[in-house]
Design an enzyme around this catalytic site. Structure first.
Site, PDB file in Angstrom:
ATOM      1  N   CYS A 155     -27.091  24.885 -11.147  1.00  0.00           N
ATOM      2  CA  CYS A 155     -28.345  25.301 -10.503  1.00  0.00           C
ATOM      3  C   CYS A 155     -29.471  24.341 -10.884  1.00  0.00           C
ATOM      4  O   CYS A 155     -29.675  24.060 -12.064  1.00  0.00           O
ATOM      5  CB  CYS A 155     -28.707  26.720 -10.928  1.00  0.00           C
ATOM      6  SG  CYS A 155     -30.284  27.276 -10.214  1.00  0.00           S
ATOM      7  N   CYS A 169     -16.985  37.997 -10.667  1.00  0.00           N
ATOM      8  CA  CYS A 169     -17.622  37.085 -11.635  1.00  0.00           C
ATOM      9  C   CYS A 169     -16.976  37.211 -13.019  1.00  0.00           C
ATOM     10  O   CYS A 169     -16.875  38.301 -13.572  1.00  0.00           O
ATOM     11  CB  CYS A 169     -19.113  37.387 -11.737  1.00  0.00           C
ATOM     12  SG  CYS A 169     -19.967  36.346 -12.949  1.00  0.00           S
ATOM     13  N   CYS A 173     -18.846  27.684  -7.015  1.00  0.00           N
ATOM     14  CA  CYS A 173     -18.029  28.879  -7.289  1.00  0.00           C
ATOM     15  C   CYS A 173     -16.950  29.037  -6.224  1.00  0.00           C
ATOM     16  O   CYS A 173     -15.790  29.302  -6.534  1.00  0.00           O
ATOM     17  CB  CYS A 173     -18.913  30.117  -7.339  1.00  0.00           C
ATOM     18  SG  CYS A 173     -18.063  31.552  -8.015  1.00  0.00           S
ATOM     19  N   ASN A 191     -19.876   0.577 -44.387  1.00  0.00           N
ATOM     20  CA  ASN A 191     -19.627   0.574 -42.939  1.00  0.00           C
ATOM     21  C   ASN A 191     -18.136   0.561 -42.680  1.00  0.00           C
ATOM     22  O   ASN A 191     -17.503  -0.490 -42.635  1.00  0.00           O
ATOM     23  CB  ASN A 191     -20.333  -0.634 -42.314  1.00  0.00           C
ATOM     24  CG  ASN A 191     -20.151  -0.682 -40.805  1.00  0.00           C
ATOM     25  OD1 ASN A 191     -19.283   0.000 -40.253  1.00  0.00           O
ATOM     26  ND2 ASN A 191     -20.954  -1.495 -40.138  1.00  0.00           N
ATOM     27  N   PHE A 192     -17.575   1.755 -42.485  1.00  0.00           N
ATOM     28  CA  PHE A 192     -16.165   1.894 -42.101  1.00  0.00           C
ATOM     29  C   PHE A 192     -16.092   2.333 -40.634  1.00  0.00           C
ATOM     30  O   PHE A 192     -15.175   3.040 -40.225  1.00  0.00           O
ATOM     31  CB  PHE A 192     -15.459   2.939 -42.979  1.00  0.00           C
ATOM     32  CG  PHE A 192     -15.422   2.599 -44.433  1.00  0.00           C
ATOM     33  CD1 PHE A 192     -15.513   1.271 -44.862  1.00  0.00           C
ATOM     34  CD2 PHE A 192     -15.252   3.592 -45.386  1.00  0.00           C
ATOM     35  CE1 PHE A 192     -15.458   0.959 -46.225  1.00  0.00           C
ATOM     36  CE2 PHE A 192     -15.192   3.285 -46.751  1.00  0.00           C
ATOM     37  CZ  PHE A 192     -15.306   1.973 -47.169  1.00  0.00           C
ATOM     38  N   CYS A 204     -17.699   0.333 -37.550  1.00  0.00           N
ATOM     39  CA  CYS A 204     -17.812  -0.518 -36.358  1.00  0.00           C
ATOM     40  C   CYS A 204     -16.460  -0.755 -35.708  1.00  0.00           C
ATOM     41  O   CYS A 204     -15.544  -1.253 -36.355  1.00  0.00           O
ATOM     42  CB  CYS A 204     -18.462  -1.841 -36.724  1.00  0.00           C
ATOM     43  SG  CYS A 204     -20.242  -1.692 -36.807  1.00  0.00           S
TER      44      CYS A 204
END
Lengths: 433, 438
Positions: A389, A379, A356, A135-136, A138
């Site tokens: 949407c 566009c 837009c 565990n490196f 937390c």
């Protein structure tokens, strides 16, 4: 039903879904329930030296929510196991004995000296566990004591400790990485240099989830104060996916096995991690939110997907999307698309128009009777309208066919691939052949 | 002890507990969590169709977003700045034909955002906190008479008071509120909400309540014109159209509006209702009377409308509500005679097509109580009329200078609470502008 059998570093498990080192794997009771529910393996919550650490006696978790209080992100300030080492070791041994077909990996975190690593690795080996995870990662509490992410943020330390671990055990060594760094490839490379058999990522992200605007204190609040915690859950998945992909597509790290972690909630999330190179996945927040039963959906979902695709092994998914992970400079600039609104599906909310018109390219027209249509001559195919949407598939991006003229630029769409490296506007462009 | 089978018009057909349950709030206020979930469904549409559909133009997406972000009081202010009776409108508006019909989610999935209930959540929250978020402008010294303390008059009075004018509000009744107080089904506005809303509205100050002042009986329009700088008429419609058939005057043949007013003002267990009730009409009043007769314990309640179902003024929601409570709806039948010996015993209808042409067949329904709900008319003269209502131009200007009118008594517009509020408010703005120019 597809064969979901997983083989990660030679560790067999009936499926690729493991529970990550975290509260759900803190003790025998939970882990037995997890195995009964169908989890393929667990990474036992991180063991440390005695005297065991203590936790706060106030809230350990903070959260952010979406609609209807759906939990989107979880933050914690819990430390490693707060039970005596011997108790954990006994329980690990008993559970592994009763569930020999499941993966039993033990997470470890001790000070940065070789002796304590040698000491604890010997103890773990006696339990019959399949592997260890260093565990490196937390980022809270333990890091203040020079452990966890304090090691994971210094590649030299990662390499040094990994080397100690490899030197002192015959078990496979997985190195768990912290995302609280600038370039995930550096700690991964250090782990590889130290002899790691695999890396697992991501651990949690430094975070303050919210501020109490009456107390003016971060949440969760302990007696008026709050400390930063580690962030996880669905909200971190995009960050984790990118880091997994970064490792998978790095020339120097090719072949380094990865155990994917970070916001995996459904079979689909798991499949996405695996497609980007993860050999298996680890889950925590989803189990903490919904309980262990979710693994049933993950198993049925992945199985159905594999059957549909005709995949006979999970290994056929692993890394399948990696070749399509590209640098921006290699994206095809001759690809031209335009947004297209399906008038049958449109419910006339106008969100595409507002987005837009106010914030993008003024490429959507709105008529008096609320018909919304795309102005192809404006566009740029940015996709924002698709994203805002509310109706799925109502707005789509349609690729233009080579030979057509883009009404925005007046240029004919070229059939050939061309990217930034050869673009005339690029001062560093290479001359075309 | 009467029960549902007892013949005739009697009180106490149901126990007090049954009555309390029957007349409970139709749509109880949303809880905080329900409101958050409901508000999250709003898409915050551009130039939202729901705003257009609202007669008072409430900025619905904005107030819903304010609820979603935990500021219901701000939401209420957004509502009330357009519609000072937003609390009542949240309860009685036919939202399914206004804002919620226009909601894009109605188009998308047949389930609109619960705009009405969210509006109630916001306005109730503010009123429960005892907050009146508006204050008066500097006094103008102008005095305005508002005749009629219904939705139009109250909206007009509040807006005028806010502009700094002094307002006297006159009403023939002893209690303010108009149809809000006397004309709406009890289950739509429980716990004395109509009076609480008036009390809250009056907190603006500058409004003097003058009860028992009926135009034509206690005071004349000429006198008001002389004593005030402007007059607003929000008289409503006092007259009830007669059936115009043989036996119309038999005992037991009553006006639905009176029945509804009695229901709102009296003790339900002391209120009499027939065993076989027939309501004639197809509007909201007819439905309110029919449903409440059923809830009071009438055994058989039939609503008879002379045209087809599609042409009923009562909304589909109201029709379904009536059906769900056990009211039978008969369409294409118009009354031809009320039979009985002194009191009504049967009412006879002729079947008619949509052009009211009789088919030649008739039907008799047992009835010990008949409610007329076939429309109301204005009993008033002195101003140019448009049909049976006061003719108006622009924002409620009548044919007489200095006299405005709005609400049900004025021509044009739907006879809805929300329309009356809009007309009262707009007339107030016009009065203010006119007085300012003078």
């Amino acid at each position: 039903m597809a064969d979901l059998t997983s083989d990660f570093l030679g560790i067999k498990s009936p499926n690729p879904f493991w529970l990550a080192s975290a509260p759900p794997t803190d003790k025998e009771y939970n882990v037995r329930r997890a195995f009964e529910a169908g989890w393929g393996g667990v990474v036992w919550k991180t063991l440390g030296l005695d005297p065991h650490i203590v936790n706060v006696n106030g809230p350990r978790y903070g959260a952010i929510w979406g609609a209807d209080r759906r939990l989107l992100g979880l933050n914690n300030i819990e430390l490693i196991t707060d039970r005596p080492l011997e108790v954990n070791l006994q329980e690990i041994k008993m559970v592994k004995r009763d569930y020999p077909d499941r993966a039993m990996v033990v997470s470890l975190m001790v000070p940065c000296e070789e002796a304590p690593w040698r000491f604890i690795l010997e103890k773990v080996e006696d339990t019959g566990a399949d592997a260890v995870e260093l565990n490196f990662g937390c980022p809270h509490g333990m890091s203040e004591r020079g452990m966890g992410s304090a090691v994971g943020q210094v590649p030299e330390y990662i390499e040094m400790v990994t080397r100690w671990a490899k030197a002192n055990t015959r078990m496979p060594v997985i190195v768990k990485l912290t995302p609280n760094i600038t370039d995930i490839r550096k700690p991964a490379a250090a782990a590889k240099a130290g002899g790691a058999d695999a890396v697992s990522l991501i651990n949690t992200i430094n975070s303050i989830t919210s501020v109490n605007l009456d107390l003016f204190a971060p949440e969760p609040t302990i007696d008026g104060k709050g400390a930063h915690g580690g962030y996880c859950g669905p909200a971190v998945k995009p960050i984790a996916l990118n880091m997994v992909a970064e490792i998978a597509r790095d020339a120097d790290l090719v072949g380094l096995p990865v155990s994917g972690i970070g916001g995996i909630t459904t079979w689909r999330d798991a499949a996405e991690f695996m497609a980007l190179g993860a050999g298996n996945v680890q889950v925590c927040t989803a189990a903490m939110t919904y309980g262990f039963k979710i693994v049933q959906e993950m198993i049925s979902g992945l199985s159905e997907y594999m059957d549909e695709k005709g995949f006979s092994s999970v290994n056929e998914i692993v890394g399948r999307a990696v070749p399509n992970c590209s640098d921006w400079q290699h994206l095809n600039l001759n690809y031209v698309a335009k947004a297209k609104i399906d008038q049958e599906l449109c419910i006339k909310c106008g969100r595409c128009y507002a987005a837009c018109e106010d914030t993008s390219h003024q490429a959507i027209a709105m008529s008096d009777d609320r018909v919304f249509s795309v102005k192809d001559d404006e566009c740029v195919a940015c996709n924002l309208c698709v994203n805002v949407c509310p109706v799925e598939d109502c707005i789509t991006m349609e690729a233009m066919t080579p030979g057509q003229t883009d009404p925005r630029t007046g240029r004919v769409v070229e059939p050939d691939y061309a990217n930034w490296t050869t673009h005339p506007n690029n001062p560093a462009a290479e001359a075309a052949e | 002890m009467a029960d549902q089978l007892s013949a005739g018009i009697v009180a106490g057909r149901l126990s007090p507990e049954e009555l309390e349950a029957n007349f409970a709030d139709l749509h109880p206020r949303l809880s905080d969590h329900e409101a958050l979930v409901a508000s999250d469904r709003c898409y915050f549409c551009h130039d939202a169709p729901c705003i257009t559909a609202c007669p008072t133009d409430i900025d619905i997406p904005l107030f819903i977003r304010q609820i979603a972000t935990g500021t219901p009081e701000a939401a209420a202010k957004t509502i009330l700045s357009q519609n000072i009776l937003g609390g009542m409108c949240a309860r009685v508006c036919p939202t399914e034909t206004l804002c919620e019909e226009a909601c894009v989610r109605e188009a998308a999935e047949g389930k609109p955002v619960k705009i009405g209930q969210l509006q109630r959540y916001a306005t109730d929250t503010l009123m429960a906190a005892g907050i009146h978020p508006f204050s008066r402008a500097a006094p103008t010294g102008r005095r305005i008479a508002v005749v009629g303390a219904g939705p139009a008059g109250l909206a007009c009075a509040h807006r005028l008071a806010m502009k700094g004018h002094d307002v006297d509000i006159l009403d023939a009744r002893e209690k303010p509120g108009g149809l809000n107080e006397f004309g709406i089904a009890a289950y739509k506005t429980v716990d004395g909400f109509a009076q609480a809303e008036v009390d809250w509205l009056m907190q603006i100050g500058g409004i003097t309540w003058k009860p028992g002042q009926m135009l034509g009986r206690d005071v004349t329009l000429e006198a008001l014109k002389g004593a005030y700088d402007a007059v607003f008429l929000g008289l409503g419609l006092a007259g009830v159209n007669a059936l115009g058939v043989e036996g119309d005057d038999r005992k037991g043949v009553l006006d639905a509006v009176d029945f509804i007013a009695d229901l709102r003002q009296g003790d339900l267990s002391g209120l009499s209702v027939g065993r076989d009730v027939v309501v004639i009409g197809g509007g909201m009043t007819a439905v309110d009377a029919a449903v409440q007769a059923k809830l009071l314990g009438a055994l058989n309640v039939t609503l008879v409308y002379r045209r087809s179902r599609a042409r009923m003024n009562a909304s589909v929601f109201e029709q379904d509500l009536a059906a769900s409570k056990g009211v039978r709806i008969i369409c294409n039948a118009q009354p031809v005679a009320v039979h009985g010996n002194g009191a009504v015993r049967e009412i006879e209808f002729a079947y008619v097509d949509d052009d009211l042409k009789e088919t030649g067949e008739t039907v008799r329904l047992a009835a010990d109580q008949v409610f007329r709900a076939i429309g109301q008319s204005l009993e008033f003269d002195g101003l140019a009329m448009d049909g049976r209502k006061i003719a108006v131009t622009g924002a409620g200007r009548t044919s007489m200078d200095g006299v405005w009118a709005g609400g049900d008594c004025a021509a044009g517009g739907d006879d809805l609470t929300v329309t009356a509020v809009a007309e009262g408010r707009d007339a107030a703005e016009d009065i203010h502008a006119t007085l300012g120019a003078g």
